[in-house]
Design an enzyme around this catalytic site. Structure first.
Site, PDB file in Angstrom:
ATOM      1  CB  SER A 299      98.777 -32.106  46.221  1.00 57.83           C
ATOM      2  OG  SER A 299      98.885 -32.755  47.446  1.00 57.83           O
TER       3      SER A 299
ATOM      4  CG  ASP B 209     101.271 -26.601  51.599  1.00 55.16           C
ATOM      5  OD1 ASP B 209     101.242 -27.425  52.179  1.00 55.16           O
ATOM      6  OD2 ASP B 209     101.343 -26.646  50.327  1.00 55.16           O
TER       7      ASP B 209
ATOM      8  CG  HIS C 258      98.027 -28.784  50.229  1.00 55.74           C
ATOM      9  ND1 HIS C 258      99.680 -28.762  49.977  1.00 55.74           N
ATOM     10  CD2 HIS C 258      97.593 -29.842  49.797  1.00 55.74           C
ATOM     11  CE1 HIS C 258      99.770 -29.843  48.937  1.00 55.74           C
ATOM     12  NE2 HIS C 258      98.659 -30.411  48.923  1.00 55.74           N
TER      13      HIS C 258
END
Length: 356
Positions: free
Chosen positions: A175, A279, A309
């Protein structure tokens, strides 16, 4: 290894995982104040994991302070059941939007412990400064300074195990940590290290963006179980310095956009980019992969069409174990190429000396 499957129409996951994601989303929204600040007091409720000098599940840990004036430190994860002469070093940058989490957050302590044990690497998990109290470029400076710290022989011999080989250094992150890993790798490629060599980049669902909304952002906003456009916009507003030219098209955010750096002549390492079908950042991540490839870099894309995600943080999901195998294969292939190149260079040197 390379795949770019389209995302499916529906997401199936265990109800326990749904509850976990729901609680994490509530917690995240509670700490994000409307005035753009973070409720640090509430974050004190998040469980932290102390270092463990005695091995737990085959890994021992300890913390190292780099610069007390800015509270820059890292946690070292040493696998104790896999003792060989050379262990690669993985410098890991945690995610969570650049605003929360730390190297001792339980989620990331668990992930790094698993990386050390399963990948057979010494993990150095960077505890960098957080936004909005510390805006860009503080985080990327912290990442590079950890690499510089490890490059100093005195620091290395004192704080890393003797079988840690920093000439086989991988930078990894998920991330926001994936965003950070890229930018630290770019900075590292322009610095003259004495011993440390960045040989690979592991980018797990990197956090990129831009002013124009992508198809995945529009299609999955409010549908994907993790991340919304409201949240990602909040993160960027907290991370970026105030005023022009800092908007979401700045190259620190839109890394492959019209203001992107020319990386074609940079010595960037082979990269593995992990994406997921659910995501909202998926399209930005694929643009990143395509940009690296177009720039002449060695890059691999791994797609998990049924994931979302942050799936790598949830050990109950079989895909998180599959990801470990993909990364392990990537590390193995990179090191084999590095070793083969070393042998070729030694042969050339031997031939040259023989001709003198």
């Amino acid at each position: 290894m390379e795949s770019a499957a389209k995302s499916p129409k529906s997401l199936s996951m265990p109800w326990t995982t749904r509850i976990t994601l729901w609680l994490l989303d509530i917690g995240l929204n509670l700490v994000m104040r409307k005035d753009g600040t973070v409720n640090r007091g509430l974050l004190k409720l998040v469980p932290l994991t102390p270092p463990t000098s005695e091995p737990i599940n085959g890994v021992k840990t300890y913390d190292v302070v780099v610069d007390p004036t800015r509270n820059l430190w890292f946690r070292v994860f040493v696998p104790t059941e896999y003792t060989v002469e050379d262990l690669p070093v993985m410098v890991f940058c945690h995610g969570s939007g650049y605003i929360v989490a730390s190297a001792d957050t339980q989620l990331y302590d668990d992930v790094c412990r698993k990386f050390a044990r399963e990948l057979h690497v010494v993990v150095v998990s960077v505890d960098y400064r957080l936004a909005p109290e510390h805006r860009h470029p503080a985080q990327h400076e912290d990442g590079l300074d950890v690499l510089k710290f490890l490059d100093v022989e005195e620091n290395r011999s004192k704080w890393l195990p003797g079988n840690a080989n920093i000439s086989r250094c991988f930078i990894a992150g998920d991330s926001a940590g994936g965003n950070m890993a890229h930018h630290v790798a770019v900075r590292a490629s322009q610095f003259n290290f004495q011993q440390l060599q960045v040989v690979g980049l592991v980018s797990i669902q990197p956090f990129f963006g831009g002013e124009e909304r992508t198809g995945s952002e529009i299609r999955l906003n409010g549908i994907a179980p993790v991340l919304t456009l409201k949240q990602t916009d909040w993160f960027w507003n907290a991370f970026l310095p105030l005023g022009e030219p800092y908007n979401r098209d700045h190259p620190v955010v839109n890394v492959s956009g019209r203001y992107a750096a020319d990386i074609s002549k940079m010595d960037l390492p082979p990269t593995i980019v992990v994406v997921a079908g659910f995501d909202i950042l998926r399209d930005w991540q694929i643009k990143y992969y395509e940009w690296l490839k177009k720039s002449g870099k060695e890059v691999y894309l791994v797609d998990y069409p049924n994931m979302f995600h942050g799936f790598n943080l949830l050990p109950e999901l079989p895909e998180s174990d599959q990801l470990i195998l993909e990364v392990k294969d990537f590390i193995h292939n990179v090191i084999n190429k590095v070793f083969a190149a070393l042998i070729r260079n030694l042969k050339r040197m031997t031939l040259s000396l023989a001709l003198l």
